[in-house]
Scaffold this motif. Structure first.
Motif, mmCIF file in Angstrom:
data_model
loop_
_atom_site.group_PDB
_atom_site.id
_atom_site.type_symbol
_atom_site.label_atom_id
_atom_site.label_comp_id
_atom_site.label_asym_id
_atom_site.label_seq_id
_atom_site.Cartn_x
_atom_site.Cartn_y
_atom_site.Cartn_z
ATOM 1 N N ASN A 1 -13.682 5.769 9.373
ATOM 2 C CA ASN A 1 -13.905 5.892 7.863
ATOM 3 C C ASN A 1 -14.729 7.536 7.835
ATOM 4 O O ASN A 1 -15.681 7.388 7.864
ATOM 5 C CB ASN A 1 -14.713 5.059 7.161
ATOM 6 C CG ASN A 1 -14.653 5.215 5.655
ATOM 7 O OD1 ASN A 1 -14.780 6.344 5.215
ATOM 8 N ND2 ASN A 1 -14.789 4.019 4.790
ATOM 9 N N ILE B 1 2.306 5.075 12.399
ATOM 10 C CA ILE B 1 1.963 3.726 12.161
ATOM 11 C C ILE B 1 1.229 3.293 10.951
ATOM 12 O O ILE B 1 1.422 2.261 10.376
ATOM 13 C CB ILE B 1 0.999 3.251 13.482
ATOM 14 C CG1 ILE B 1 1.484 3.194 14.692
ATOM 15 C CG2 ILE B 1 0.188 1.965 12.958
ATOM 16 C CD1 ILE B 1 0.716 2.882 15.861
ATOM 17 N N ARG B 2 0.730 4.582 10.268
ATOM 18 C CA ARG B 2 0.228 4.752 9.025
ATOM 19 C C ARG B 2 -0.827 3.441 8.742
ATOM 20 O O ARG B 2 -0.893 2.788 7.963
ATOM 21 C CB ARG B 2 1.298 4.411 7.717
ATOM 22 C CG ARG B 2 2.302 5.627 7.797
ATOM 23 C CD ARG B 2 3.217 5.422 6.709
ATOM 24 N NE ARG B 2 4.046 4.226 6.340
ATOM 25 C CZ ARG B 2 5.437 4.272 6.957
ATOM 26 N NH1 ARG B 2 5.774 5.264 7.571
ATOM 27 N NH2 ARG B 2 5.994 3.247 6.980
ATOM 28 N N SER B 3 -1.860 3.712 9.857
ATOM 29 C CA SER B 3 -2.811 2.786 9.809
ATOM 30 C C SER B 3 -3.915 3.362 10.670
ATOM 31 O O SER B 3 -3.603 4.534 11.156
ATOM 32 C CB SER B 3 -2.699 1.518 10.463
ATOM 33 O OG SER B 3 -3.491 0.388 10.356
ATOM 34 N N GLU B 4 -5.161 2.968 10.650
ATOM 35 C CA GLU B 4 -6.293 3.478 11.314
ATOM 36 C C GLU B 4 -6.631 2.620 12.786
ATOM 37 O O GLU B 4 -6.695 1.611 12.633
ATOM 38 C CB GLU B 4 -7.539 3.485 10.716
ATOM 39 C CG GLU B 4 -7.443 4.376 9.304
ATOM 40 C CD GLU B 4 -7.166 5.943 9.649
ATOM 41 O OE1 GLU B 4 -7.173 6.253 10.843
ATOM 42 O OE2 GLU B 4 -6.946 6.760 8.715
ATOM 43 N N PHE C 1 -4.382 -1.071 16.245
ATOM 44 C CA PHE C 1 -4.515 -0.619 14.911
ATOM 45 C C PHE C 1 -4.958 -1.653 14.047
ATOM 46 O O PHE C 1 -4.653 -2.619 14.097
ATOM 47 C CB PHE C 1 -3.401 0.268 14.399
ATOM 48 C CG PHE C 1 -3.113 1.582 14.860
ATOM 49 C CD1 PHE C 1 -3.636 2.568 14.215
ATOM 50 C CD2 PHE C 1 -2.751 1.748 16.193
ATOM 51 C CE1 PHE C 1 -3.446 4.103 14.776
ATOM 52 C CE2 PHE C 1 -2.576 2.987 16.888
ATOM 53 C CZ PHE C 1 -2.887 4.251 16.169
ATOM 54 N N ALA C 2 -5.300 -1.220 12.679
ATOM 55 C CA ALA C 2 -6.124 -2.324 11.874
ATOM 56 C C ALA C 2 -4.681 -3.008 11.395
ATOM 57 O O ALA C 2 -5.025 -4.317 10.947
ATOM 58 C CB ALA C 2 -6.568 -1.476 10.660
ATOM 59 N N ASN C 3 -3.358 -2.594 11.213
ATOM 60 C CA ASN C 3 -2.449 -3.336 10.664
ATOM 61 C C ASN C 3 -1.748 -4.373 11.566
ATOM 62 O O ASN C 3 -0.605 -4.791 11.165
ATOM 63 C CB ASN C 3 -1.532 -2.393 9.798
ATOM 64 C CG ASN C 3 -0.750 -1.622 10.915
ATOM 65 O OD1 ASN C 3 -1.239 -1.510 11.923
ATOM 66 N ND2 ASN C 3 0.055 -0.729 10.521
ATOM 67 N N LYS D 1 6.029 -2.083 15.347
ATOM 68 C CA LYS D 1 4.975 -3.012 15.676
ATOM 69 C C LYS D 1 4.486 -2.618 17.119
ATOM 70 O O LYS D 1 3.508 -2.603 17.055
ATOM 71 C CB LYS D 1 5.727 -4.433 15.714
ATOM 72 C CG LYS D 1 6.238 -5.238 14.726
ATOM 73 C CD LYS D 1 4.897 -5.217 13.816
ATOM 74 C CE LYS D 1 5.699 -5.930 12.368
ATOM 75 N NZ LYS D 1 4.723 -6.024 11.507
ATOM 76 N N ARG E 1 -1.197 7.736 14.353
ATOM 77 C CA ARG E 1 -1.520 7.643 12.967
ATOM 78 C C ARG E 1 -0.668 7.848 11.920
ATOM 79 O O ARG E 1 -0.219 7.064 11.051
ATOM 80 C CB ARG E 1 -2.723 8.421 12.753
ATOM 81 C CG ARG E 1 -4.095 7.952 13.299
ATOM 82 C CD ARG E 1 -5.350 8.758 13.019
ATOM 83 N NE ARG E 1 -5.479 8.487 11.459
ATOM 84 C CZ ARG E 1 -5.561 9.739 10.708
ATOM 85 N NH1 ARG E 1 -4.742 10.756 10.971
ATOM 86 N NH2 ARG E 1 -5.525 9.377 9.290
#
Length: 376
Positions: free
Chosen positions: A366, A192-195, A231-233, A148, A189
């Motif tokens: 993107n 966290i494996r998100s953007e 991040f997005a998540n 988190k 990145r």
């Protein structure tokens, strides 16, 4: 039957010579050719790889018949143009040093390369492969129960001297949050494996290089920063950079926290900078701190002394080259892609814009959609 992989080197400054030393530690490798325009750096490189031909241009290097791949370790501004030279002249597998580019207007050029280059392009993000950080990433989910909050602190020495002082100025280096910190944005990145969707930063030049003058100009490179990334998540990350703190025991300190606990990695700086009167340099550590049962668990992560002696990145350059060589031989895919390298730079550029403007910067990384628009 084993196959010898022949390397061409473009740029043999401090980082280029670290690449040379680590390539030579790998079995079945050979430095076939070197292009380095500075005479002192060229002489130093020849001492490491006496078997290599010393070449006077990128094109002449690419004319070397016995060449299987290329490593680009030139100053930052040259990376995109030299990749384009390879694409036009001889598109061999290539490992290119970070940052992949330094100016937002270079995105379209990289997009064309990414979509058309027929061989592997690997962006050199050495920090991924530091043994304590690799172990940190491997244990991350189990130790935290789902990341988190991620905090990265680098307290280190000032920028070292480079040929022509190119790393002292924003226009030639891309700026500290691109040149130095794209490593950390890449780690964010990856962990966290998100953007990222929002970047906020405060940074400046407080101590270093203020009394230096090159060609009548005083360096404008920053030496400290705080950067917060959403991040997005829903996870968030923070970077704390200080480049006048070389007296610290550890150079990098990384922590991740989730509902189950906390995990930390502590990475010492280059052993050659550790004062002899303090005895042996510190050993990297990984610490896991579960919430229940409470109590930190400390693991030492020693690194082979031969790898520590071969460079300043805690053995990571060797492990990176193991994997790059496997990609050259078609044994594994590229792990750090052009897209990864671009996103790390775009996060750095956004952080610099935020620090200058005093405003949060919204991000949409993107890359492929954006590049389709650029290239249309």
């Amino acid at each position: 039957m084993t196959r010898t992989v022949n390397y061409g080197m473009i740029g043999c400054g401090m980082m280029g010579r670290e690449h040379l030393r680590n390539i030579r530690l790998l079995p079945d490798t050979r430095i076939a050719a070197i292009y380095e325009p500075d005479s002192d750096m060229r002489h130093a490189a020849a001492g490491i790889a006496p078997e290599a031909r010393l070449i006077d241009s990128v094109e002449a290097l690419l004319d070397t018949e016995a060449l299987d791949c290329v490593v680009i370790a030139s100053p930052n501004l040259a990376h995109v143009g030299q990749l384009e030279q390879l694409a036009r002249y001889r598109p061999l597998p290539v490992l290119v040093e970070k940052p992949l580019f330094t100016r937002s207007e270079d995105q379209s050029r990289l997009g064309k390369l990414m979509n058309s280059y027929p061989a592997p392009i690997w962006v050199a993000m050495e920090y991924r492969y530091m043994p304590p950080i690799a172990r940190f990433l491997d244990r991350l989910d189990q130790a935290t129960g789902g990341l988190k909050m991620l905090t990265i602190r680098e307290h280190r020495f000032p920028f070292l001297h480079k040929v022509g002082a190119w790393n002292r100025f924003n226009h030639s280096s891309g700026g500290t949050l691109v040149e130095k910190c794209c490593h950390f944005f890449d780690l964010m990145r990856l962990a966290i494996r998100s953007e990222p969707v929002r970047v906020m930063a405060s940074a400046g030049q407080a101590v270093n290089h203020r009394d230096e003058i090159y060609d009548g100009k005083t360096p404008d490179i920053w030496d400290n920063a705080y950067v917060i990334v959403d991040f997005a998540n829903g996870a968030r990350a923070m970077l704390e950079l200080c480049m006048f703190a070389e007296g610290a025991r550890y150079q990098e300190e990384i922590s991740a926290v989730g509902p189950s606990g906390k995990i930390e990695a502590f990475v010492p700086g280059p052993g050659r900078f550790w004062p002899e009167h303090l005895g042996a340099p510190p050993i990297a550590q990984l610490i896991e701190s579960p919430r229940a049962p409470m109590g930190p668990i400390v693991h030492e992560i020693p690194v082979d002394p031969a790898l520590l002696a071969a460079g300043d990145h805690n053995g990571s350059t060797f492990y990176q080259h193991q994997k790059f060589k496997a990609a050259v031989l078609g044994q594994q895919p590229v792990e750090v892609t052009v897209e990864d390298g671009m996103k790390a730079v775009l996060m750095g550029l956004a952080a610099q814009e935020s620090a200058i403007s005093g405003s949060a910067i919204e991000l949409d990384l993107n890359i492929r959609t954006a590049l389709a628009e650029f290239c249309s």
